[in-house]
Design a protein around this motif. Sequence first.
Motif, PDB file in Angstrom:
ATOM      1  N   VAL A  65       0.842  -1.196   0.000  1.00 49.84           N
ATOM      2  CA  VAL A  65       0.000   0.000   0.000  1.00 49.84           C
ATOM      3  C   VAL A  65       0.878   1.247   0.000  1.00 49.84           C
ATOM      4  O   VAL A  65       0.632   2.203  -0.738  1.00 49.84           O
ATOM      5  CB  VAL A  65      -0.955   0.015   1.219  1.00 49.84           C
ATOM      6  CG1 VAL A  65      -1.702   1.332   1.304  1.00 49.84           C
ATOM      7  CG2 VAL A  65      -1.918  -1.149   1.151  1.00 49.84           C
ATOM      8  N   VAL A  66       1.917   1.239   0.816  1.00 46.15           N
ATOM      9  CA  VAL A  66       2.820   2.384   0.886  1.00 46.15           C
ATOM     10  C   VAL A  66       3.492   2.620  -0.461  1.00 46.15           C
ATOM     11  O   VAL A  66       3.656   3.762  -0.890  1.00 46.15           O
ATOM     12  CB  VAL A  66       3.856   2.194   2.010  1.00 46.15           C
ATOM     13  CG1 VAL A  66       4.937   3.259   1.947  1.00 46.15           C
ATOM     14  CG2 VAL A  66       3.163   2.216   3.370  1.00 46.15           C
ATOM     15  N   GLN A  67       3.844   1.563  -1.169  1.00 52.47           N
ATOM     16  CA  GLN A  67       4.472   1.714  -2.489  1.00 52.47           C
ATOM     17  C   GLN A  67       3.507   2.364  -3.481  1.00 52.47           C
ATOM     18  O   GLN A  67       3.906   3.195  -4.291  1.00 52.47           O
ATOM     19  CB  GLN A  67       4.951   0.359  -3.023  1.00 52.47           C
ATOM     20  CG  GLN A  67       6.104  -0.235  -2.241  1.00 52.47           C
ATOM     21  CD  GLN A  67       7.325   0.669  -2.195  1.00 52.47           C
ATOM     22  OE1 GLN A  67       7.626   1.373  -3.148  1.00 52.47           O
ATOM     23  NE2 GLN A  67       8.017   0.671  -1.072  1.00 52.47           N
ATOM     24  N   GLY A  69       1.780   8.370  -5.703  1.00 57.67           N
ATOM     25  CA  GLY A  69       0.768   9.421  -5.724  1.00 57.67           C
ATOM     26  C   GLY A  69       1.224  10.680  -5.021  1.00 57.67           C
ATOM     27  O   GLY A  69       2.373  10.815  -4.615  1.00 57.67           O
ATOM     28  N   ASN A  70       0.294  11.587  -4.847  1.00 56.70           N
ATOM     29  CA  ASN A  70       0.576  12.863  -4.201  1.00 56.70           C
ATOM     30  C   ASN A  70       0.115  12.788  -2.752  1.00 56.70           C
ATOM     31  O   ASN A  70      -1.069  12.900  -2.473  1.00 56.70           O
ATOM     32  CB  ASN A  70      -0.136  13.998  -4.945  1.00 56.70           C
ATOM     33  CG  ASN A  70       0.219  15.347  -4.381  1.00 56.70           C
ATOM     34  OD1 ASN A  70       1.209  15.497  -3.679  1.00 56.70           O
ATOM     35  ND2 ASN A  70      -0.595  16.332  -4.686  1.00 56.70           N
ATOM     36  N   VAL A  71       1.045  12.602  -1.840  1.00 57.70           N
ATOM     37  CA  VAL A  71       0.712  12.502  -0.421  1.00 57.70           C
ATOM     38  C   VAL A  71       0.726  13.920   0.167  1.00 57.70           C
ATOM     39  O   VAL A  71       1.750  14.598   0.127  1.00 57.70           O
ATOM     40  CB  VAL A  71       1.728  11.608   0.330  1.00 57.70           C
ATOM     41  CG1 VAL A  71       1.385  11.537   1.800  1.00 57.70           C
ATOM     42  CG2 VAL A  71       1.757  10.217  -0.283  1.00 57.70           C
ATOM     43  N   PRO A  72      -0.414  14.377   0.667  1.00 51.98           N
ATOM     44  CA  PRO A  72      -0.479  15.751   1.171  1.00 51.98           C
ATOM     45  C   PRO A  72       0.275  15.927   2.487  1.00 51.98           C
ATOM     46  O   PRO A  72       0.509  14.969   3.214  1.00 51.98           O
ATOM     47  CB  PRO A  72      -1.980  15.974   1.375  1.00 51.98           C
ATOM     48  CG  PRO A  72      -2.543  14.618   1.573  1.00 51.98           C
ATOM     49  CD  PRO A  72      -1.679  13.678   0.780  1.00 51.98           C
ATOM     50  N   TRP A  86       7.465  10.759   4.574  1.00 53.58           N
ATOM     51  CA  TRP A  86       6.104  11.249   4.696  1.00 53.58           C
ATOM     52  C   TRP A  86       6.110  12.769   4.838  1.00 53.58           C
ATOM     53  O   TRP A  86       6.990  13.343   5.468  1.00 53.58           O
ATOM     54  CB  TRP A  86       5.417  10.649   5.928  1.00 53.58           C
ATOM     55  CG  TRP A  86       5.212   9.185   5.860  1.00 53.58           C
ATOM     56  CD1 TRP A  86       6.009   8.227   6.412  1.00 53.58           C
ATOM     57  CD2 TRP A  86       4.137   8.496   5.217  1.00 53.58           C
ATOM     58  NE1 TRP A  86       5.485   6.984   6.146  1.00 53.58           N
ATOM     59  CE2 TRP A  86       4.345   7.119   5.419  1.00 53.58           C
ATOM     60  CE3 TRP A  86       3.023   8.914   4.501  1.00 53.58           C
ATOM     61  CZ2 TRP A  86       3.480   6.161   4.925  1.00 53.58           C
ATOM     62  CZ3 TRP A  86       2.167   7.961   4.005  1.00 53.58           C
ATOM     63  CH2 TRP A  86       2.391   6.597   4.225  1.00 53.58           C
ATOM     64  N   PHE A  87       5.111  13.420   4.279  1.00 55.16           N
ATOM     65  CA  PHE A  87       4.935  14.852   4.445  1.00 55.16           C
ATOM     66  C   PHE A  87       3.988  15.148   5.593  1.00 55.16           C
ATOM     67  O   PHE A  87       3.636  16.297   5.823  1.00 55.16           O
ATOM     68  CB  PHE A  87       4.398  15.485   3.153  1.00 55.16           C
ATOM     69  CG  PHE A  87       5.355  15.380   2.011  1.00 55.16           C
ATOM     70  CD1 PHE A  87       6.514  16.123   1.997  1.00 55.16           C
ATOM     71  CD2 PHE A  87       5.098  14.516   0.966  1.00 55.16           C
ATOM     72  CE1 PHE A  87       7.410  16.022   0.946  1.00 55.16           C
ATOM     73  CE2 PHE A  87       5.981  14.411  -0.096  1.00 55.16           C
ATOM     74  CZ  PHE A  87       7.138  15.165  -0.100  1.00 55.16           C
ATOM     75  N   THR A  88       3.557  14.122   6.278  1.00 58.21           N
ATOM     76  CA  THR A  88       2.618  14.264   7.383  1.00 58.21           C
ATOM     77  C   THR A  88       3.317  13.999   8.707  1.00 58.21           C
ATOM     78  O   THR A  88       4.252  13.211   8.780  1.00 58.21           O
ATOM     79  CB  THR A  88       1.448  13.276   7.250  1.00 58.21           C
ATOM     80  OG1 THR A  88       1.977  11.955   7.136  1.00 58.21           O
ATOM     81  CG2 THR A  88       0.579  13.586   6.061  1.00 58.21           C
ATOM     82  N   GLN A  89       2.822  14.663   9.739  1.00 63.20           N
ATOM     83  CA  GLN A  89       3.244  14.362  11.100  1.00 63.20           C
ATOM     84  C   GLN A  89       2.326  13.260  11.622  1.00 63.20           C
ATOM     85  O   GLN A  89       1.127  13.294  11.365  1.00 63.20           O
ATOM     86  CB  GLN A  89       3.096  15.591  11.990  1.00 63.20           C
ATOM     87  CG  GLN A  89       3.914  16.784  11.574  1.00 63.20           C
ATOM     88  CD  GLN A  89       3.568  17.971  12.449  1.00 63.20           C
ATOM     89  OE1 GLN A  89       3.598  17.892  13.676  1.00 63.20           O
ATOM     90  NE2 GLN A  89       3.199  19.076  11.822  1.00 63.20           N
TER      91      GLN A  89
END
Length: 120
Positions: A63-65, A70-73, A101-104
Motif C-alpha cells: 500500500v505504501v508503495q 501518488g501525491n501525499v499531502p 512522509w509529508f505528514t506528522q
Amino acid sequence: MYSSYFDDQLQIFHATLTEFVEVNEVALGVNECFAADYAGELRALWNITEMHVGFALNEVEQVVQVLRAGNVPSGKMAFVIGEKEFLRGVVQSVRSVRDDWFTQWRVFPREEDAIAWLTD
C-alpha cells in the motif's frame, strides 16, 4: 470493518477501523483520507482502539508503495489506540516503511487529545 466521515466544521477526516482489518480496508481509508476536500492541510484521525490486525507488514508495504507514486499531502495524522500499546508498535512500524512522509504522525490514548492536537 472500516467506516469514515469528514467533519466539515473541524476539517478532520475521521476513520474507524474495528475487528479484523485487512490491508484493502487500510488502502480504502488512506485513499479516502487523501482525497478529502480539506480547506488547508490534511487532518486525519484514525480510531484503531478496536482494531485487530488481519494483515502482514509486507502487505502494508505494498500500500505504501502505491502511495509513494501518488501525491501525499502534508498535514497531521492522529492515531487513537486506547490502552493497546501493541497498536502503537503497529503505527510506528507502518510509518517506518516509508521515511519521507509529508505528514506528522502521533499516537494518542484518547480521541479528545488527538482532536486537540489536530486542531492546534
